[in-house]
Design a protein around this motif. Structure first.
Motif, short mmCIF file in Angstrom:
data_model
loop_
_atom_site.label_atom_id
_atom_site.label_comp_id
_atom_site.label_asym_id
_atom_site.label_seq_id
_atom_site.Cartn_x
_atom_site.Cartn_y
_atom_site.Cartn_z
N ASP A 89 7.33 66.39 31.32
CA ASP A 89 7.33 65.61 32.56
C ASP A 89 6.82 66.46 33.72
O ASP A 89 7.42 67.47 34.08
N THR A 91 6.04 65.00 36.77
CA THR A 91 6.23 64.21 37.99
C THR A 91 6.78 65.07 39.12
O THR A 91 7.80 65.75 38.97
N GLY A 92 6.07 65.05 40.24
CA GLY A 92 6.51 65.79 41.42
C GLY A 92 6.25 67.28 41.36
O GLY A 92 6.65 68.01 42.28
N ARG A 116 -0.37 62.23 35.77
CA ARG A 116 1.01 62.50 35.34
C ARG A 116 1.92 62.82 36.52
O ARG A 116 3.04 63.30 36.35
N GLY A 117 1.44 62.54 37.73
CA GLY A 117 2.29 62.66 38.91
C GLY A 117 2.38 64.04 39.53
O GLY A 117 3.29 64.31 40.32
#
Length: 296
Positions: A89, A91-92, A116-117
């Motif tokens: 992950d 994200t961010g 993918r953020g």
């Protein structure tokens, strides 16, 4: 082109993926600068020395990425980046990729990260590991991609080596990196030929070395002149030795190589380009027109 932004983030934590020779040098510099550091490496034992210095060792890539917002990648190649971050992950996250790559690969990785953020910054390291963390060594890293990411984390990135932001196009760091390396290898080719010529003669390499080094330094002024001519479009501007004269001088260089039983294979490709430029009427020009012949 921006260099070394200043920020008050001396204790900002970050994650580093990859502990080869360069990754280990980067990690050491960040620890020395006081940054809390989480590291991951496929061979976990490589992290032991850094753990003893205070680094946190993550068991998996996912754990390492989750630990901090800023994630720096220093793996083998583009394929290893994809493999390591598969399913992780992002994200961010602020992803800084220091893997040596092509401009096309960097642009593709930027799009991949954004999908993918994550914000993305690509880097091209102009140094070898012993130069990292040594300000007097002159090491620096080209960065391109997210300007916001660079502005926010530029001070952290500057701890191991100087920073040079070269644009929002994520491929520009790799482009600058490869351009400089290509120039370097061209110089190495000339150095190899020069030493080959005196091999077997009563001329010690150590005697030739300062002469050759000094000559190359003196000739480095042609870099700025070439840039000026390319930008102005006037290749006959400030010419010292024109193309016609230099093509005429090739025979002496090639004949000397033959006499010394040295292959001319490092010189001949460039000489052929010079001859082609002369054939289309560039006799009064500098050597700059060769650049246009290389473009496809």
């Amino acid at each position: 082109m921006a260099t070394n932004p200043v920020e008050n983030t001396s204790k900002t934590p970050l994650t580093l993926l990859g502990l080869g020779a360069m990754g280990t040098a980067l990690a050491g510099a960040w620890l020395a600068a006081g940054h809390p550091l989480t590291v991951w490496n496929r061979t976990a034992a490589r992290a032991d020395g850094l753990a003893a210095r205070g680094a946190t060792v993550a068991a998996t890539v996912a754990q390492a990425v989750a630990a901090n917002r800023l994630v720096v990648v220093c793996l083998l190649d583009d394929a290893s980046v994809l493999e390591a971050l598969d399913g992780v992950d992002l994200t961010g996250k602020d992803l800084v990729n220091l893997v040596t790559s092509t401009p096309g690969q960097a642009r593709a990785r930027a799009a991949w990260a954004e999908q993918r953020g994550a914000r993305y910054l690509d880097g091209g390291i102009m140094a070898v590991p012993p130069m990292i963390g040594v300000p007097a060594a002159g090491a620096y890293v080209f960065y391109s991609g997210s300007a916001e990411l660079f502005e926010e984390h530029g001070g952290i990135l500057a701890a191991p080596a100087g920073t040079r932001y070269v644009g929002a196009d994520a491929g520009y760091a790799a482009l600058h990196d490869v351009a400089l390396l290509s120039g370097m290898y061209g110089m190495f080719a000339g150095i190899a030929h020069a030493f080959a010529l005196v091999r077997g003669e009563a001329v010690a390499p150590s005697e030739l070395a300062p002469l050759l080094g000094g000559w190359l330094a003196a000739m480095s002024g042609s870099v700025a002149r070439t840039a000026e001519q390319l930008e102005s479009g006037d290749y006959a501007q400030d010419v010292v030795s024109n193309l016609a004269m230099q093509v005429a001088g090739q025979e002496t260089l090639l004949r000397t190589a033959e006499e010394q039983r040295v292959s001319a294979e490092l010189l001949q490709p460039y000489f052929r380009l010079m001859e082609r430029r002369l054939e289309i009427g560039g006799g009064e020009e500098d050597l700059t027109g060769v650049v246009d012949l290389l473009r496809r």
